[in-house]
Design an enzyme around this catalytic site. Structure first.
Site, mmCIF file in Angstrom:
data_model
loop_
_atom_site.group_PDB
_atom_site.id
_atom_site.type_symbol
_atom_site.label_atom_id
_atom_site.label_comp_id
_atom_site.label_asym_id
_atom_site.label_seq_id
_atom_site.Cartn_x
_atom_site.Cartn_y
_atom_site.Cartn_z
ATOM 1 N N HIS B 299 0.817 -1.215 0.000
ATOM 2 C CA HIS B 299 0.000 0.000 0.000
ATOM 3 C C HIS B 299 0.851 1.266 0.000
ATOM 4 O O HIS B 299 1.831 1.379 0.723
ATOM 5 C CB HIS B 299 -1.038 -0.003 1.125
ATOM 6 C CG HIS B 299 -0.490 -0.027 2.514
ATOM 7 N ND1 HIS B 299 -0.126 1.124 3.179
ATOM 8 C CD2 HIS B 299 -0.272 -1.044 3.377
ATOM 9 C CE1 HIS B 299 0.282 0.805 4.399
ATOM 10 N NE2 HIS B 299 0.216 -0.501 4.545
ATOM 11 N N ASP B 311 6.213 0.504 6.792
ATOM 12 C CA ASP B 311 4.766 0.337 6.595
ATOM 13 C C ASP B 311 4.224 1.454 5.717
ATOM 14 O O ASP B 311 3.822 2.488 6.215
ATOM 15 C CB ASP B 311 4.077 0.311 7.960
ATOM 16 C CG ASP B 311 2.597 -0.024 7.866
ATOM 17 O OD1 ASP B 311 2.150 -0.465 6.806
ATOM 18 O OD2 ASP B 311 1.900 0.170 8.881
ATOM 19 N N GLU B 345 -4.861 1.772 2.550
ATOM 20 C CA GLU B 345 -4.952 0.575 3.383
ATOM 21 C C GLU B 345 -5.178 0.976 4.833
ATOM 22 O O GLU B 345 -5.957 0.349 5.550
ATOM 23 C CB GLU B 345 -3.668 -0.265 3.258
ATOM 24 C CG GLU B 345 -3.749 -1.648 3.926
ATOM 25 C CD GLU B 345 -3.322 -1.667 5.392
ATOM 26 O OE1 GLU B 345 -3.603 -2.654 6.072
ATOM 27 O OE2 GLU B 345 -2.714 -0.690 5.864
ATOM 28 N N ASP B 373 3.368 -6.456 3.242
ATOM 29 C CA ASP B 373 2.938 -5.390 4.152
ATOM 30 C C ASP B 373 3.260 -5.772 5.600
ATOM 31 O O ASP B 373 2.434 -5.643 6.497
ATOM 32 C CB ASP B 373 1.431 -5.119 3.979
ATOM 33 C CG ASP B 373 0.970 -3.955 4.851
ATOM 34 O OD1 ASP B 373 1.807 -3.149 5.286
ATOM 35 O OD2 ASP B 373 -0.256 -3.862 5.112
#
Lengths: 478, 478
Positions: B299, B311, B345, B373
């Site tokens: 994402h 992240d 996300e 992820d």
């Protein structure tokens, strides 16, 4: 359905039934025992991991060793402080015996911080980060300045010959191979430049050597490490320094632009007479086989640039933790378990040799030794120096380790300090294998410090080692 | 030796020999083919790892995304910059098609930096680090001050009842379980406090909530993350903040000393109307089965506190790298391979839902999707959401991955963004599983920055993903 020929039916039914039941019972008993012990093992392994992660002491110990003591090169005041601290901590664990084993170690000092620069013309200089290799002689007072010849390895020296090398600084610039997954292999493929580079270059009249740091990362840290002059006489010895990876690339690029540039470096390191130091040893006496010894250890000395948290503070506190966790969960080993904190792995291996020598002289039967000396990173498993039968037994324990994501159980090296314990048969040597990808970012450099170690990863390593020690103690070796 | 009964010898020798040869040939051919393709696979996998480690682009891309763009919350200017950058980079790879897929996303802004303090008596205050949870309403201007009631979970609220909760700030302080080896499990065991804590506490008259950060480490970083008010009306919504683990322990200790202390926090975050954003998609058309689609993605949005390197900057650049590595080694996939960089996300999953919806509407046959992820750490393997037959096929590839220390191939979750692609059968969903021990040290916090990602570890992840994509493409799904 096939008819039973008459002669086969002479074996009467009751006997056949008894035989059948007998076989069945043996099988059932074996399976049940196996299942029960596997279940019991998994309960104990779980207890070990829980104790390490929830009530562990390894991280607190490492904090002290790294931040209150710091770098502890053999023969230094800090090394002696580490010996005294470790002895005191082991005594507090209530082991059956804690003692110091005297060993004479080399004493080498770095002196004032080294410096170096590249000189393109008189007065035009560029600083680059260097450090003396452990064991190097100093430069002349005021530094050593000379033209540079770059090579990718010792084997190039003979082709170049004395004519092209004499009076120059040899610059060893073969990088670690980034495509090797096991970074220790990449290290093994380069470290000859550091260890033997000066000795070999001196034979062709070089006046000094500069070695690219054994580091897979581009940065500004020079990485020290042991080097040897072999049997060169004192007058033949030339100073040897490591240069950071960025510094090495800069020097190489500048040499391509202008092969006439000079390198100047300044070091006042010194080798002194051997001094006394100690291995620190703690023991839990075995309940059933007290004369079978199992060793777990790491090395208490470190290089002087960082505080030696990964190399090998982690191995020290994990090894201490093995015995502490046994006490904590109330496990009484059948065999005598020793934690051995070896002195002088980095530049002499005197501690490892002394321990093995004395064990042999006393006729102590060592059956297993485990070393943690590859950093405090997430454990992946172990490599083993042992025969096939023992490896198979160990590999049969894989399911017990799977819940902890420990998968690696392969043949390979164990640890430098326990290497001298090796014998023809009757001993299994093992090395903890943590994730190695970041190890050489820190190895022997000023950034090998406490903050680079993660608490959980360190604790998982200690638990993984304790679990293997438990299984080796429970089932013995083949 | 047993005599051959007469009737068995009716099968004449020549026929039996032919049968024997036939069986032998079939067996040999099968084995040879299998050996050849396994050998070829291992050559290609090696090429992939070499290309990633020696000529990779993932780290350079991550440097740009993290350091030149930075945190990129859905609906922000930075998210738009990330979309444009990714589109440009994918176009430079020479894929068959690169496009943007429009998707409406929530827009929430943090506003000025939050602050909070514990007040023991008027004028005696201690600052603690907090941050607003994503989606929270602001505090009243000038802050919210109230007494605090500490709980270890939502289930305690009903026991306490409105009487003890009304007018107070509920402090959720259940820590992640350190003894769980898979840290995502520990996260799963706590995250309800963050996601639903405010909604549930509001029902009992709480005026705000403070949630212990989902972090396995003791430090001073508050960790944000999504929360939801469910179907509460606007007037029922109460502000929700995360407090650092050290802050949570301090607050808890102070509450034990004096339950009358007050907590004051100040936030001016705000939820705006939905805005348009985009999934970024690139495609290599399949040579043999162009209508079978395989997706790899991560994402593109991130939280706003750090720069979202782990992240999920890591997943973004690794996914882009999969297609780049195929190009680099000259591999032309049989099936159509898409990289999908999903938007939103973190606080809505709008991108993942939109992609799946449109794929369904167009009747595109998706057979495989892989998401990264879980951070840019050393890869350990994958978890799979698929049936037994496909899992078995995948597990048969384990030997190909063993040289790269990739051991984990188990059933489990895949990734949030690809989840909506799930169907009864005919698709395999997979998630990259890197080492997770340090993930929650950084997750959703200000220290999730580029320097926390190691180049080799990131590159190994990209190569591991590419290798799995290669094998899935070569052998298809069952």
């Amino acid at each position: 359905m096939r008819m039973i020929p008459m002669q086969q039916s002479f074996l009467s039914s009751p006997i056949r039934i008894l035989l059948f039941i007998g076989v069945f019972m043996i099988t059932t008993k074996g399976t049940t025992q196996k299942t029960t012990s596997a279940k019991q093992d998994s309960v104990i392994v779980k207890k070990i991991y829980n104790a390490s992660l929830l009530e562990g002491k390894s991280y607190e110990w490492l904090d002290y060793l790294s931040n209150q003591i710091g770098g502890r090169l053999s023969g230094s005041l800090n090394a002696q402080r580490a010996v005294e601290w470790a002895e005191k901590e082991l005594k507090e664990l209530g082991l059956d015996k804690v003692w110091l084993q005297s060993v004479m170690v080399p004493k080498w000092t770095r002196g004032v911080t080294e410096f170096a620069y590249i000189e393109t013309e008189l007065g035009k200089t560029t600083n680059v980060p260097i450090c003396a290799l452990g064991g190097s002689v100093p430069t002349p007072i005021g530094g050593l300045k000379a033209p540079v010849i770059e090579v990718k390895g010792i084997e190039e020296l003979a082709d170049l010959g004395t004519e092209k090398i004499k009076g120059k600084i040899v610059f060893y610039n073969r990088p670690m191979q980034a495509e090797l997954i096991q970074t220790f292999q990449a290290y093994g493929g380069c470290v000859d430049q550091r260890y033997a580079g000066a000795k070999e270059a001196a034979k062709f009249g070089a006046v000094g050597v500069i070695v690219r740091s054994m580091n897979l990362r581009q940065d500004d840290y020079p990485h020290t490490g042991a080097m040897s002059y072999g049997d060169l006489s004192n007058s033949e010895k030339i100073p040897a320094a490591a240069i950071s990876t960025n510094g090495a690339d800069l020097l190489s690029a500048m040499l391509k632009l202008n092969p006439q540039i000079k390198f100047n470096f300044n070091m006042n390191c010194r080798l002194w007479k051997d001094v006394e130091s100690f291995n620190v040893i703690g023991e839990i006496k075995g309940t059933t086989y007290p004369n079978e010894y199992m060793v777990v250890g790491g090395h208490l000395d470190s290089w002087d640039l960082g505080d030696g948290s990964h190399d090998d503070g982690a191995g020290i506190v994990q090894s201490m933790e093995v015995l502490r966790l046994f006490k904590k969960i109330g496990y009484k080993p059948k065999r005598s378990i020793r934690v051995v904190l070896f002195m002088n792995e980095e530049n002499g291996l005197r501690g490892g040799k002394k321990y093995a020598k004395e064990a042999k002289e006393k006729g102590e039967n060592h059956v297993f030794a485990l070393e943690s000396d590859a950093g405090g990173f997430t454990p992946r498993g172990f490599s083993f120096d042992c025969d096939e039968a023992n490896l198979q037994q160990i590999q049969s324990w894989k399911p017990l380790f799977a819940p902890y994501l420990i998968h690696y159980f392969e043949k390979g090296g164990s640890g430098a300090d326990i290497g001298p314990l090796k014998k023809e048969k009757g001993i299994v040597l093992a090395g903890l294998r943590p994730d190695s990808q970041r190890y050489f970012d820190y190895h022997h450099a000023a950034n090998d410090t406490f903050d680079a170690v993660n608490k959980r990863e360190l604790e998982l390593g200690a638990a993984t080692m304790t679990s293997l020690m438990y299984l080796m103690d429970t089932y013995g070796i083949k």
